[in-house]
Design a protein around this motif. Structure first.
Motif, PDB file in Angstrom:
ATOM      1  N   SER A 170       0.839  -1.191   0.000  1.00  0.00           N
ATOM      2  CA  SER A 170       0.000   0.000   0.000  1.00  0.00           C
ATOM      3  C   SER A 170       0.863   1.224   0.000  1.00  0.00           C
ATOM      4  O   SER A 170       1.897   1.258   0.645  1.00  0.00           O
ATOM      5  N   PRO A 171       0.485   2.261  -0.772  1.00  0.00           N
ATOM      6  CA  PRO A 171       1.285   3.484  -0.792  1.00  0.00           C
ATOM      7  C   PRO A 171       1.296   4.129   0.565  1.00  0.00           C
ATOM      8  O   PRO A 171       0.327   4.055   1.313  1.00  0.00           O
ATOM      9  N   GLY A 172       2.408   4.761   0.910  1.00  0.00           N
ATOM     10  CA  GLY A 172       2.520   5.374   2.229  1.00  0.00           C
ATOM     11  C   GLY A 172       2.929   6.810   2.143  1.00  0.00           C
ATOM     12  O   GLY A 172       3.800   7.170   1.392  1.00  0.00           O
ATOM     13  N   VAL A 173       2.287   7.630   2.900  1.00  0.00           N
ATOM     14  CA  VAL A 173       2.684   9.024   3.030  1.00  0.00           C
ATOM     15  C   VAL A 173       3.028   9.246   4.474  1.00  0.00           C
ATOM     16  O   VAL A 173       2.210   9.018   5.353  1.00  0.00           O
ATOM     17  N   GLY A 174       4.268   9.625   4.745  1.00  0.00           N
ATOM     18  CA  GLY A 174       4.706   9.770   6.126  1.00  0.00           C
ATOM     19  C   GLY A 174       4.877  11.220   6.501  1.00  0.00           C
ATOM     20  O   GLY A 174       4.961  12.090   5.661  1.00  0.00           O
ATOM     21  N   ARG A 175       4.957  11.471   7.780  1.00  0.00           N
ATOM     22  CA  ARG A 175       5.256  12.817   8.269  1.00  0.00           C
ATOM     23  C   ARG A 175       6.401  12.699   9.252  1.00  0.00           C
ATOM     24  O   ARG A 175       6.338  11.929  10.192  1.00  0.00           O
ATOM     25  N   LEU A 226      11.216   3.578  12.597  1.00  0.00           N
ATOM     26  CA  LEU A 226      11.833   3.249  11.308  1.00  0.00           C
ATOM     27  C   LEU A 226      11.912   4.478  10.412  1.00  0.00           C
ATOM     28  O   LEU A 226      12.922   4.713   9.733  1.00  0.00           O
ATOM     29  N   LYS A 227      10.864   5.286  10.413  1.00  0.00           N
ATOM     30  CA  LYS A 227      10.863   6.476   9.557  1.00  0.00           C
ATOM     31  C   LYS A 227      11.950   7.456   9.978  1.00  0.00           C
ATOM     32  O   LYS A 227      12.604   8.080   9.129  1.00  0.00           O
ATOM     33  N   LYS A 228      12.168   7.617  11.282  1.00  0.00           N
ATOM     34  CA  LYS A 228      13.227   8.511  11.749  1.00  0.00           C
ATOM     35  C   LYS A 228      14.586   8.064  11.231  1.00  0.00           C
ATOM     36  O   LYS A 228      15.403   8.877  10.810  1.00  0.00           O
ATOM     37  N   LYS A 229      14.824   6.763  11.259  1.00  0.00           N
ATOM     38  CA  LYS A 229      16.097   6.243  10.782  1.00  0.00           C
ATOM     39  C   LYS A 229      16.262   6.464   9.286  1.00  0.00           C
ATOM     40  O   LYS A 229      17.342   6.794   8.804  1.00  0.00           O
ATOM     41  N   ASP A 230      15.172   6.284   8.557  1.00  0.00           N
ATOM     42  CA  ASP A 230      15.282   6.416   7.107  1.00  0.00           C
ATOM     43  C   ASP A 230      15.446   7.853   6.660  1.00  0.00           C
ATOM     44  O   ASP A 230      16.075   8.124   5.630  1.00  0.00           O
ATOM     45  N   SER A 255      18.429  -5.094  12.029  1.00  0.00           N
ATOM     46  CA  SER A 255      17.195  -5.239  12.803  1.00  0.00           C
ATOM     47  C   SER A 255      16.178  -4.139  12.520  1.00  0.00           C
ATOM     48  O   SER A 255      14.982  -4.326  12.752  1.00  0.00           O
ATOM     49  N   SER A 256      16.626  -2.996  12.018  1.00  0.00           N
ATOM     50  CA  SER A 256      15.673  -1.929  11.706  1.00  0.00           C
ATOM     51  C   SER A 256      14.662  -2.363  10.657  1.00  0.00           C
ATOM     52  O   SER A 256      13.515  -1.917  10.660  1.00  0.00           O
ATOM     53  N   LEU A 257      15.083  -3.248   9.741  1.00  0.00           N
ATOM     54  CA  LEU A 257      14.199  -3.678   8.660  1.00  0.00           C
ATOM     55  C   LEU A 257      13.817  -5.151   8.711  1.00  0.00           C
ATOM     56  O   LEU A 257      12.873  -5.552   8.056  1.00  0.00           O
ATOM     57  N   ASN A 258      14.572  -5.964   9.452  1.00  0.00           N
ATOM     58  CA  ASN A 258      14.315  -7.403   9.346  1.00  0.00           C
ATOM     59  C   ASN A 258      13.161  -7.890  10.215  1.00  0.00           C
ATOM     60  O   ASN A 258      12.841  -9.087  10.216  1.00  0.00           O
ATOM     61  N   GLY A 259      12.538  -6.982  10.960  1.00  0.00           N
ATOM     62  CA  GLY A 259      11.374  -7.376  11.750  1.00  0.00           C
ATOM     63  C   GLY A 259      11.684  -7.695  13.191  1.00  0.00           C
ATOM     64  O   GLY A 259      10.768  -7.911  13.992  1.00  0.00           O
ATOM     65  N   PHE A 260      12.977  -7.711  13.563  1.00  0.00           N
ATOM     66  CA  PHE A 260      13.362  -8.090  14.918  1.00  0.00           C
ATOM     67  C   PHE A 260      13.924  -6.913  15.710  1.00  0.00           C
ATOM     68  O   PHE A 260      14.594  -7.104  16.728  1.00  0.00           O
ATOM     69  N   PHE A 265       7.084   0.577   5.026  1.00  0.00           N
ATOM     70  CA  PHE A 265       6.809   1.473   6.125  1.00  0.00           C
ATOM     71  C   PHE A 265       5.450   1.214   6.762  1.00  0.00           C
ATOM     72  O   PHE A 265       5.075   1.905   7.700  1.00  0.00           O
ATOM     73  N   GLU A 266       4.738   0.240   6.249  1.00  0.00           N
ATOM     74  CA  GLU A 266       3.416  -0.042   6.786  1.00  0.00           C
ATOM     75  C   GLU A 266       3.490  -1.188   7.785  1.00  0.00           C
ATOM     76  O   GLU A 266       4.282  -2.107   7.647  1.00  0.00           O
TER      77      GLU A 266
END
Length: 494
Positions: free
Chosen positions: A5-10, A188-192, A216-221, A156-157
């Protein structure tokens, strides 16, 4: 398996919503300057402080919040070889030794001998690196000047995963710990955001490079307090980590220190895989940056696939990591187990039960985890894996007790090695990675030993003892508080 799904973050550091650039998370394509230029402002006082040589005339640094615009003008190493001379200590440097956990590091005040004094910076003299053969992924078509999303926003969802049912006290404690400590999408968004800004800076030195968020930021753990790992990819061929990678990192460390005011304490760690450690003042996140350790990109998405294959996997792994950290056996720099090794050990246990909780994804879907797959499509592969349904109905509490028992008294440490790739315990070979090692955990892609840091007998004995004590206590009282202080651990996350 993962929502597309498309994501729009703030971001809390940006003044208006933004649409993510396709592939931005992985550094596949340069981030549009308009995206990151929004409200970043330069800190003129900091610039004058770093550039000025007259200490007496140095102005006070503004106490305004840090932003990614806090960078200084470029100092040409050719014209200013002694740029660190007569410079007042920055207020953020402090006087205490940065905790590097017994690792050797390169001090910013002592430029390493391998730095060339004519190192070019940014666009005026872009760095030319031999063998730079990266294939740039295709851009999405632009409509009215805006790049359209290619679907990468799904990362990001929140993954729609129903948590397992807890019908006993121990299982409920595990679930409560998981829900309190798991990494949030906002984390996660802060890191990216920091990754995207750093990629823009680094691409002005290495124009064809790509910066990936891994681990671990992306692997789910990951947890709310997890550091972030970054992998800078410069070329599609192996890189000598002791010479090439270390030299590149020394250039980046120097660039971060002299130009980027939002980067705090950049330190070069001379490990087997060298890294630059630093803290992003905007997000408050600690980062580890390596160069061309591309196996970390591949295993990030292998582990992500395992994390979301079965809903008991992530809570079990999180409690194992928290337990190991509390008892001092989760620190490779001190001769114990890395978090990566602990995750592989947990996955291996779930694969080897009489009724497995997990399959071997590499054996079942080799086309999705081909080691030769190009990096810019690696993150799409796990989405092609169908949902797995295990016939094992064990509770989280039973799985945790079984995990501790397996490695306390059942696993043959002397003759066997752990292989998630094969989904079983394998006989050790006589290779250098396995010979005379106390613990052998196979890396699923390059097949090295991820537990090679455990090279002292007393550290191995300590690890075994902690497994044994925890197993006996949980077997007898089924209370997670008997092996770790839950209230204190949860309190640190708030």
């Amino acid at each position: 398996m993962f929502p597309n799904s498309p994501g729009v973050g703030r971001s809390p550091h940006l003044s208006r919503p933004f649409q993510r650039h396709p592939g931005e998370l992985f550094g596949e394509v340069p981030v549009p300057p308009a995206l990151l230029h929004l409200t970043y402002q330069k800190n003129a006082n900091l610039s004058r402080m770093l550039m000025g040589g007259n200490v007496l005339a140095m102005p006070q640094v503004s106490s305004q919040p840090w932003s990614y615009g806090n960078r200084t003008p470029i100092i040409n190493p050719v014209s200013s070889p002694s740029q660190f001379q007569n410079r007042k200590r920055r207020s953020d440097e402090g006087i205490n030794e940065y905790d590097l956990k017994r690792q050797r590091f390169q001090s910013p005040q002592q430029p390493p001998s391998i730095i060339h004094q004519s190192v070019p910076l940014r666009d005026d003299l872009p760095y030319s690196f031999p063998g730079l053969l990266l294939q740039q992924p295709p851009r999405s078509p632009a409509v009215n000047g805006q790049v359209q999303s290619s679907g990468d926003a799904w990362l990001f969802e929140d993954v729609e995963t129903t948590l397992p049912v807890a019908n006993d006290k121990l299982s409920q404690q595990i679930l409560d710990l998981f829900q309190a400590c798991q990494q949030q999408i906002s984390d996660l968004k802060k890191k990216d955001i920091c990754r995207a800004e750093l990629q823009r800076e680094i691409q002005q030195i290495f124009p064809q490079s790509r910066l990936y968020l891994v681990g671990s930021s992306l692997n789910g753990f990951g947890t709310r307090s997890s550091d972030a790992d970054l992998c800078l990819v410069l070329k599609d061929e192996p890189m000598n980590q002791k010479t090439e990678a270390r030299h590149i990192l020394s250039l980046l460390q120097k660039h971060f220190y002299t130009r980027l005011g939002y980067i705090e304490r950049p330190q070069l760690i001379r490990a087997k895989v060298p890294i630059v450690k630093f803290r992003d003042k905007v997000s408050g996140v600690e980062f580890d940056l390596n160069v061309n350790n591309v196996v970390g990109i591949r295993n990030t998405f292998l582990l992500r696939a395992y994390a979301h294959t079965e809903n008991r996997v992530r809570p079990l792994v999180l409690v194992v990591k928290r337990w190991a950290g509390h008892h001092g056996i989760n620190d490779a720099s001190r001769g114990t187990l890395s978090s990566y090794s602990l995750v592989l050990m947990a996955l291996h246990y779930l694969q080897t039960l009489p009724e497995p909780v997990l399959p071997s994804l590499q054996k079942s879907y080799p086309e999705c985890f081909n080691p030769a797959m190009q990096l810019h499509v690696v993150h799409h592969a796990p989405r092609n894996i169908p949902q797995y349904v295990s016939k094992n109905a064990s509770s989280l509490g039973d799985l945790l007790v079984g995990f501790l028992k397996y490695f306390a008294i059942e696993f043959d440490w002397k003759n066997k090695m752990i292989s998630v790739r094969e989904g079983k315990a394998m006989q050790r070979t006589d290779g250098i990675e396995w010979r005379n090692k106390y613990i052998c955990v196979e890396e699923p892609f390059d097949r090295t030993n991820t537990a090679r840091a455990v090279h002292e007998k007393h550290k191995f004995d300590m690890i075994q003892e902690e497994f044994m004590k925890a197993w006996v206590r949980l077997r007898d009282n089924r209370d997670l508080n008997s092996v770790m202080p839950l209230q204190r651990i949860v309190g640190k996350q708030k």
